[in-house]
Design a protein around this motif. Structure first.
Motif, PDB file in Angstrom:
ATOM      1  N   PRO A  42      31.935  52.549 107.139  1.00 40.15           N
ATOM      2  CA  PRO A  42      30.783  51.813 107.694  1.00 40.15           C
ATOM      3  C   PRO A  42      29.439  52.311 107.191  1.00 40.15           C
ATOM      4  CG  PRO A  42      32.386  52.308 109.411  1.00 40.15           C
ATOM      5  CD  PRO A  42      32.812  53.068 108.187  1.00 40.15           C
ATOM      6  N   ALA A  43      29.320  53.599 106.882  1.00 44.59           N
ATOM      7  CA  ALA A  43      28.044  54.121 106.392  1.00 44.59           C
ATOM      8  C   ALA A  43      27.644  53.473 105.081  1.00 44.59           C
ATOM      9  CB  ALA A  43      28.130  55.634 106.225  1.00 44.59           C
ATOM     10  N   ARG A  44      28.642  53.009 104.331  1.00 43.98           N
ATOM     11  CA  ARG A  44      28.380  52.323 103.068  1.00 43.98           C
ATOM     12  C   ARG A  44      28.564  50.808 103.198  1.00 43.98           C
ATOM     13  NH1 ARG A  44      31.564  56.294  98.748  1.00 43.98           N
ATOM     14  NH2 ARG A  44      30.485  58.241  99.332  1.00 43.98           N
ATOM     15  N   GLN A  45      28.657  50.340 104.436  1.00 45.55           N
ATOM     16  CA  GLN A  45      28.835  48.920 104.727  1.00 45.55           C
ATOM     17  C   GLN A  45      30.090  48.364 104.029  1.00 45.55           C
ATOM     18  OE1 GLN A  45      25.202  46.712 104.136  1.00 45.55           O
ATOM     19  NE2 GLN A  45      23.960  48.237 105.196  1.00 45.55           N
ATOM     20  N   TYR A  46      31.136  49.176 104.048  1.00 48.90           N
ATOM     21  CA  TYR A  46      32.421  48.786 103.463  1.00 48.90           C
ATOM     22  C   TYR A  46      33.441  48.709 104.601  1.00 48.90           C
ATOM     23  CZ  TYR A  46      36.657  48.958 100.578  1.00 48.90           C
ATOM     24  OH  TYR A  46      37.875  48.681  99.989  1.00 48.90           O
ATOM     25  N   TYR A  47      34.020  47.519 104.778  1.00 50.54           N
ATOM     26  CA  TYR A  47      34.924  47.278 105.906  1.00 50.54           C
ATOM     27  C   TYR A  47      36.232  46.680 105.387  1.00 50.54           C
ATOM     28  CZ  TYR A  47      30.392  47.597 108.215  1.00 50.54           C
ATOM     29  OH  TYR A  47      29.148  48.012 108.615  1.00 50.54           O
ATOM     30  N   VAL A  48      37.339  47.186 105.931  1.00 54.64           N
ATOM     31  CA  VAL A  48      38.665  46.714 105.516  1.00 54.64           C
ATOM     32  C   VAL A  48      39.394  46.160 106.738  1.00 54.64           C
ATOM     33  CG1 VAL A  48      40.858  47.308 104.441  1.00 54.64           C
ATOM     34  CG2 VAL A  48      38.752  48.425 103.677  1.00 54.64           C
ATOM     35  N   PHE A  49      40.001  45.002 106.562  1.00 53.03           N
ATOM     36  CA  PHE A  49      40.731  44.349 107.633  1.00 53.03           C
ATOM     37  C   PHE A  49      42.133  43.998 107.131  1.00 53.03           C
ATOM     38  CE2 PHE A  49      36.294  43.568 108.330  1.00 53.03           C
ATOM     39  CZ  PHE A  49      36.112  43.648 109.707  1.00 53.03           C
ATOM     40  N   SER A  50      43.025  43.885 108.076  1.00 54.85           N
ATOM     41  CA  SER A  50      44.355  43.342 107.768  1.00 54.85           C
ATOM     42  C   SER A  50      44.475  41.980 108.449  1.00 54.85           C
ATOM     43  CB  SER A  50      45.449  44.282 108.277  1.00 54.85           C
ATOM     44  OG  SER A  50      45.466  44.293 109.696  1.00 54.85           O
ATOM     45  N   TYR A  51      45.356  41.158 107.923  1.00 54.60           N
ATOM     46  CA  TYR A  51      45.643  39.886 108.595  1.00 54.60           C
ATOM     47  C   TYR A  51      47.150  39.626 108.481  1.00 54.60           C
ATOM     48  CZ  TYR A  51      45.420  37.937 103.824  1.00 54.60           C
ATOM     49  OH  TYR A  51      45.613  37.693 102.478  1.00 54.60           O
ATOM     50  N   LYS A  52      47.704  39.225 109.611  1.00 51.55           N
ATOM     51  CA  LYS A  52      49.146  38.963 109.692  1.00 51.55           C
ATOM     52  C   LYS A  52      49.370  37.459 109.786  1.00 51.55           C
ATOM     53  CE  LYS A  52      51.722  41.708 112.061  1.00 51.55           C
ATOM     54  NZ  LYS A  52      52.386  42.434 113.191  1.00 51.55           N
ATOM     55  N   VAL A  53      50.248  36.953 108.928  1.00 49.38           N
ATOM     56  CA  VAL A  53      50.509  35.520 108.848  1.00 49.38           C
ATOM     57  C   VAL A  53      51.960  35.235 109.230  1.00 49.38           C
ATOM     58  CG1 VAL A  53      50.459  33.475 107.373  1.00 49.38           C
ATOM     59  CG2 VAL A  53      48.830  35.338 106.967  1.00 49.38           C
ATOM     60  N   ARG A  54      52.135  34.203 110.048  1.00 44.80           N
ATOM     61  CA  ARG A  54      53.494  33.749 110.393  1.00 44.80           C
ATOM     62  C   ARG A  54      53.587  32.273 110.035  1.00 44.80           C
ATOM     63  NH1 ARG A  54      57.781  35.164 113.819  1.00 44.80           N
ATOM     64  NH2 ARG A  54      58.927  33.383 114.672  1.00 44.80           N
ATOM     65  N   ILE A  55      54.509  31.937 109.136  1.00 49.46           N
ATOM     66  CA  ILE A  55      54.710  30.554 108.678  1.00 49.46           C
ATOM     67  C   ILE A  55      56.044  30.063 109.235  1.00 49.46           C
ATOM     68  CG2 ILE A  55      54.815  29.028 106.667  1.00 49.46           C
ATOM     69  CD1 ILE A  55      53.484  31.345 105.077  1.00 49.46           C
ATOM     70  N   THR A  56      56.012  28.933 109.951  1.00 45.98           N
ATOM     71  CA  THR A  56      57.223  28.423 110.605  1.00 45.98           C
ATOM     72  C   THR A  56      57.442  26.958 110.243  1.00 45.98           C
ATOM     73  OG1 THR A  56      56.851  29.911 112.486  1.00 45.98           O
ATOM     74  CG2 THR A  56      58.399  28.083 112.812  1.00 45.98           C
ATOM     75  N   ASN A  57      58.646  26.680 109.798  1.00 50.61           N
ATOM     76  CA  ASN A  57      59.032  25.287 109.552  1.00 50.61           C
ATOM     77  C   ASN A  57      59.571  24.749 110.877  1.00 50.61           C
ATOM     78  OD1 ASN A  57      60.103  22.820 108.804  1.00 50.61           O
ATOM     79  ND2 ASN A  57      61.358  23.608 107.128  1.00 50.61           N
ATOM     80  N   GLU A  58      58.663  24.149 111.651  1.00 47.25           N
ATOM     81  CA  GLU A  58      59.072  23.679 112.973  1.00 47.25           C
ATOM     82  C   GLU A  58      59.920  22.411 112.874  1.00 47.25           C
ATOM     83  OE1 GLU A  58      55.420  23.376 115.232  1.00 47.25           O
ATOM     84  OE2 GLU A  58      55.569  25.476 115.847  1.00 47.25           O
TER      85      GLU A  58
END
Length: 343
Positions: free
Chosen positions: A214-230
C-alpha cells in the motif's frame, strides 16, 4: 622665488593657487585679476562637487526607497498561473497524506509531509502566514501588523473541502461531468452473478494484503470464478477463450485475452461446474500535473482505502462452443465486479 619673496614682503597675498599662475606683488597689493579668476574657478569646482553630492544623495535615497518597497512586497509578487498549479499539487499531496494517515502508512505519511512542506515553502501565502505566526508568538506586534498587510495582498488558498467544487464551478458543464464522473460505477460490489443461455458465472473478489504494498499504491486481489452449465439448450459446452476488461480508480484500462482459463478449457455437461481462482494486481498512478483530474483521483483513492469505493473493477466474457457437433459458438457474459480494500 619671486612669489616667495613677494609673499614675505606682503602678507595680503594669501590667495590659494589652483593653476600655474605667476603672481606679482606690487606694494602689498595682489594681482586682483589673477586672484579673481582663481576664485571663480574654485567656486565652479565647489559647485560641481555640491551638485554631484546632491545627485548621489538622491540616488541613495531612491535606492533605499526601492529596497523598502521590495521588502514590503516580499511574498506578494507571484505568477497567478504558476501559483494555481502549485496549489493544485499541494491539494493532491494533502489528500494523499490524509489517506496515508488513515491507513496507518506512517512512513509514507512522513515522506508526503516533507514533500508538502517543500511545496508550501514556495507558496507566498504560507510563507508570510508562517512569519506572521512567529511574530505573534514572539509578541512582535509591529512586525505582525506589517505581515498582516502583506498577507492581505496575496490570494488566499481555497479550502481543501471546497477546492474541487470551486475550481469546477469555473469550468464548462462538459468539463465538470468529465472530471466528476468515476471510471467505475459506484453501485458495483465485490460479487457478480450472470446467466447467459443457461450458463451461470459467479465471481467473488478478495484482497491479498500479504502480496500488496500500500505504501507504493500497489494492491493485489484474487477472484474466484464458478462456471455452471445449469441448463444450456446447446447441451454439453466447452469454454474455449476468455476476454477481460480491467479498469482502476484513476481511469487506466487494460484488456486480457487468451485461450481457456488457468491453462484449461473445461467441458461442462448439464449440471456440472468448474471453479478456478486467479489474481489481479493494481498499480495506482496519480499524476499531480493533471490538476483537477489528479485531485479527483486522489479523493477516490482516499475513499478506496477506507473501503467505500473499489480500487478497480473487472468485467468480460467467455467464448464457448456447444451443439451436437460442437461447432455452435456463443458468448457468456461476466458482469462487472469490484476489488475492494477491507474497511
Amino acid at each position: 622665488a619671486r612669489w616667495a619673496e613677494g609673499a614675505r614682503r606682503c602678507g595680503a597675498c594669501r590667495v590659494v593657487r589652483r593653476a600655474r599662475v605667476v603672481r606679482r606683488c606690487n606694494g602689498g597689493a595682489a594681482d586682483e585679476r589673477v586672484a579673481g579668476g582663481a576664485e571663480a574657478r574654485d567656486a565652479a569646482v565647489d559647485g560641481a562637487r555640491a551638485r554631484t553630492a546632491a545627485t548621489e544623495s538622491e540616488v541613495a535615497s531612491a535606492s533605499e526607497g526601492e529596497g523598502a518597497n521590495e521588502g514590503a512586497n516580499e511574498g506578494a509578487a507571484f505568477d497567478a498561473e504558476e501559483l494555481e498549479r502549485l496549489r493544485e499539487q499541494i491539494a493532491v499531496l494533502e489528500l494523499s497524506l490524509d489517506a496515508a494517515v488513515h491507513t496507518q502508512q506512517f512512513q509514507e505519511a512522513a515522506a508526503l509531509r516533507d514533500r508538502l512542506k517543500t511545496l508550501r515553502d514556495r507558496d507566498p501565502y504560507w510563507v508570510v502566514q508562517t512569519e506572521l505566526q512567529a511574530a505573534l508568538d514572539s509578541e512582535n506586534y509591529k512586525l505582525a501588523a506589517e505581515l498582516r498587510d502583506r498577507l492581505s495582498k496575496i490570494p488566499i488558498p481555497t479550502p481543501r473541502a471546497t477546492q474541487t467544487a470551486a475550481s469546477t464551478d469555473a469550468k464548462s458543464s462538459g468539463d465538470r461531468e468529465k472530471e466528476s464522473a468515476s471510471p467505475i460505477p459506484l453501485s458495483i460490489t465485490s460479487r457478480s452473478d450472470t446467466v447467459t443461455k443457461g450458463v451461470r458465472v459467479s465471481v467473488t473478489s478478495k484482497f491479498l494484503p500479504e502480496q500488496s504494498k500500500p505504501a507504493r499504491q500497489y494492491y493485489v486481489f484474487s477472484y474466484k470464478v464458478r462456471i455452471t452449465n445449469e441448463n444450456c439448450p446447446k447441451g454439453m459446452v466447452q469454454l474455449v477463450r476468455r476476454h477481460w476488461k480491467i479498469v482502476d480508480l484513476a481511469g487506466h484500462t487494460s484488456e486480457v485475452k487468451g485461450p481457456g482459463v488457468v491453462g484449461a478449457q473445461p467441458v461442462l455437461d448439464k449440471g456440472e461446474s468448474f471453479e478456478y481462482e486467479s489474481i489481479c494486481p493494481f498499480q495506482i498512478k496519480l499524476d499531480a500535473s493533471e490538476g483537477a483530474s489528479a485531485r479527483a483521483g486522489s479523493a477516490r483513492l482516499l475513499r478506496a482505502r477506507a473501503g467505500s469505493e473499489p480500487v478497480g473493477a473487472m468485467s468480460g466474457s467467455y467464448f464457448m462452443v456447444g451443439g451436437a457437433l460442437g461447432n455452435e459458438w456463443f458468448e457468456v457474459a461476466v458482469d462487472q465486479f469490484g476489488f475492494f480494500l477491507p474497511p
